[in-house]
Design a protein around this motif. Sequence first.
Motif, mmCIF file in Angstrom:
data_model
loop_
_atom_site.group_PDB
_atom_site.id
_atom_site.type_symbol
_atom_site.label_atom_id
_atom_site.label_comp_id
_atom_site.label_asym_id
_atom_site.label_seq_id
_atom_site.Cartn_x
_atom_site.Cartn_y
_atom_site.Cartn_z
ATOM 1 N N CYS A 95 -7.315 3.178 8.791
ATOM 2 C CA CYS A 95 -6.865 2.959 7.420
ATOM 3 C C CYS A 95 -6.809 4.322 6.748
ATOM 4 O O CYS A 95 -7.817 5.030 6.709
ATOM 5 C CB CYS A 95 -7.837 2.032 6.686
ATOM 6 S SG CYS A 95 -7.451 1.935 4.928
ATOM 7 N N LEU A 96 -5.662 4.684 6.244
ATOM 8 C CA LEU A 96 -5.512 6.024 5.665
ATOM 9 C C LEU A 96 -6.077 6.095 4.247
ATOM 10 O O LEU A 96 -6.294 7.184 3.726
ATOM 11 C CB LEU A 96 -4.042 6.438 5.678
ATOM 12 C CG LEU A 96 -3.446 6.551 7.094
ATOM 13 C CD1 LEU A 96 -1.937 6.689 7.033
ATOM 14 C CD2 LEU A 96 -4.070 7.712 7.848
ATOM 15 N N CYS B 273 -8.064 -3.417 6.506
ATOM 16 C CA CYS B 273 -6.944 -2.930 5.687
ATOM 17 C C CYS B 273 -7.127 -3.460 4.260
ATOM 18 O O CYS B 273 -7.454 -4.628 4.063
ATOM 19 C CB CYS B 273 -5.641 -3.450 6.294
ATOM 20 S SG CYS B 273 -4.221 -3.382 5.173
ATOM 21 N N TRP B 274 -6.867 -2.577 3.282
ATOM 22 C CA TRP B 274 -7.067 -2.930 1.880
ATOM 23 C C TRP B 274 -5.745 -3.076 1.131
ATOM 24 O O TRP B 274 -5.712 -2.971 -0.097
ATOM 25 C CB TRP B 274 -7.920 -1.852 1.186
ATOM 26 C CG TRP B 274 -9.277 -1.731 1.781
ATOM 27 C CD1 TRP B 274 -9.655 -0.894 2.788
ATOM 28 C CD2 TRP B 274 -10.437 -2.490 1.444
ATOM 29 N NE1 TRP B 274 -10.977 -1.080 3.093
ATOM 30 C CE2 TRP B 274 -11.484 -2.050 2.270
ATOM 31 C CE3 TRP B 274 -10.697 -3.502 0.506
ATOM 32 C CZ2 TRP B 274 -12.771 -2.588 2.213
ATOM 33 C CZ3 TRP B 274 -11.978 -4.030 0.437
ATOM 34 C CH2 TRP B 274 -12.995 -3.582 1.284
ATOM 35 N N ALA B 275 -4.667 -3.323 1.854
ATOM 36 C CA ALA B 275 -3.360 -3.465 1.180
ATOM 37 C C ALA B 275 -3.460 -4.555 0.111
ATOM 38 O O ALA B 275 -4.224 -5.512 0.245
ATOM 39 C CB ALA B 275 -2.279 -3.790 2.194
ATOM 40 N N CYS C 275 0.867 -1.183 0.000
ATOM 41 C CA CYS C 275 0.000 0.000 0.000
ATOM 42 C C CYS C 275 0.903 1.231 0.000
ATOM 43 O O CYS C 275 1.968 1.224 0.635
ATOM 44 C CB CYS C 275 -0.874 -0.012 1.256
ATOM 45 S SG CYS C 275 -1.779 1.517 1.531
ATOM 46 N N CYS D 290 -0.673 3.709 10.141
ATOM 47 C CA CYS D 290 -1.987 3.164 9.791
ATOM 48 C C CYS D 290 -2.147 1.805 10.445
ATOM 49 O O CYS D 290 -1.203 1.266 11.004
ATOM 50 C CB CYS D 290 -2.142 3.051 8.274
ATOM 51 S SG CYS D 290 -1.239 1.662 7.574
ATOM 52 N N MET D 291 -3.350 1.239 10.342
ATOM 53 C CA MET D 291 -3.641 0.049 11.154
ATOM 54 C C MET D 291 -2.820 -1.186 10.768
ATOM 55 O O MET D 291 -2.703 -2.104 11.558
ATOM 56 C CB MET D 291 -5.133 -0.288 11.131
ATOM 57 C CG MET D 291 -5.654 -0.789 9.813
ATOM 58 S SD MET D 291 -7.295 -1.549 9.969
ATOM 59 C CE MET D 291 -8.362 -0.122 9.955
HETATM 60 S S1 SF4 Z 1 -4.953 -0.121 3.156
HETATM 61 FE FE1 SF4 Z 1 -3.912 -1.058 4.888
HETATM 62 S S2 SF4 Z 1 -1.782 -0.458 4.618
HETATM 63 FE FE2 SF4 Z 1 -3.025 0.931 3.380
HETATM 64 S S3 SF4 Z 1 -3.497 2.690 4.692
HETATM 65 FE FE3 SF4 Z 1 -5.184 1.243 4.911
HETATM 66 S S4 SF4 Z 1 -4.599 0.033 6.724
HETATM 67 FE FE4 SF4 Z 1 -2.732 1.028 5.977
#
Ligand code: SF4
Length: 356
Positions: free
Chosen positions: A177-178, A186-188, A153, A169-170
């Motif tokens: 999640c930013l 989380c969408w990494a 990410c 971020c988480m």
């Molecule tokens: S998608 Fe995951 S790695 Fe990216 S900002 Fe959100 S929590 Fe963080």
Amino acid sequence: MCYCKEPFSDTCYEDAYTSAIDDEVRNSLMLRLPPFRYLAPREVEQAAHMLAQEGESAMLVAGGTDLYPNMKRRQFTPPVLIGLRAIPSLKRIEGAPEQGMRIGAGVTLSTLASHPGIRQYYPALATAAGSVSTPQLRNAGTIGGNLLLDTRCNYYNQTEFWRRSIGYCMKKDGDVCLVAPGSPRCWAVSSADTAPVLVSLGARVRLMSERGAREIPVRELFRDDGMAPYTRAADEILTEVILPPAAGWSSVYLKLRRRGSFDFPILGVAAALRLNADGTVAEARLTLGAVASHPVEAIEAAARLVGQHPTPELLEEVAQLAARRAKPLDNADLTINYRKQVTPVYVRRALKMVAQ
Ligand code: SF4
Ligand SMILES: Cc1cc2nc3c(=O)[nH]c(=O)nc-3n(C[C@H](O)[C@H](O)[C@H](O)COP(=O)(O)OP(=O)(O)OC[C@H]3O[C@@H](n4cnc5c(N)ncnc54)[C@H](O)[C@@H]3O)c2cc1C
């Protein structure tokens, strides 16, 4: 007694100076590895024993081309690393395309990309392995490490200093999640080139621990979760990738990236097709990489091909259908809009190539 700058002092000023520099600042500037203990087993059983003994804080390392940069950025700080490089059994490629092949998890991407049997009978895998990063990194990076690559990410693959400056971020050290601040997850992104290919090829993996061994389809290795993207247990070692017989299958992998020389995929399309004697499609598999936290199978779209002649109109329809499975977020390279628009184009191209 100090004999360098202060001959008559009992203090070592060099030590005093270096320890006064904040460790985090030093890390941010120098991108040094954190300290760790390195164990070098010679057999898989020994590695499994060490992993069980050392507990969940220990990590495995193969080529280190993903893990070491992540450790330098303090995304992981394992006190113990168990190196797999010295285990000969993990470096074997066995079998034949007619019966299926077994690829040791420690086989390098370079070896895979240049292996005559893989190139001829599983071309999508050779292409994907040959498209990972750079020649130097492919000489060190392994198929096992590629399958278990950490999800990526834009807000995470940054130095500790950078991440700290935006409040983390988480996925590491933070709690939001930013990319999607209201999201509980989380969408990494799953960014391994070989992952969608091995799913489309119907490959399996073997996982071994002190508790025993198990084999699962590659697709079951993944979870739709950017923070815990693998179903592998902490004490398990991925030992082998098992390819099914290649009989009658064609496969292709197309990768979209910003730089042709080296870059992670922004989109990967892995298509595998088996045609009947009359030219209709007997079986089809279509998997998209780098569009979610796991390789995404376009099952409905692939099923639309079965029993049909792969005409340009049908391929276009299937490409549009498959592309709906891709839901890019603003956490990878290039714009979401472009990535959405280009997905059906890449799927159509891949299908056209594999149906020829
Ligand atoms: S998608 Fe995951 S790695 Fe990216 S900002 Fe959100 S929590 Fe963080
Ligand atoms: C500049 C750069 C560009 C890159 N570009 C790409 C790219 O285009 N495409 C791509 O897919 N990757 C890319 N990579 C990532 C990486 O080089 C590859 O994914 C490589 O295949 C990782 O393999 P490795 O053996 O080095 O893994 P390692 O770094 O050793 O390990 C990666 C992870 O897998 C685990 N692991 C490794 N082997 C095993 C095993 N046998 N059993 C259980 N766990 C294991 C490790 O604990 C770690 O969590 C890039 C990396 C860099 C630095």
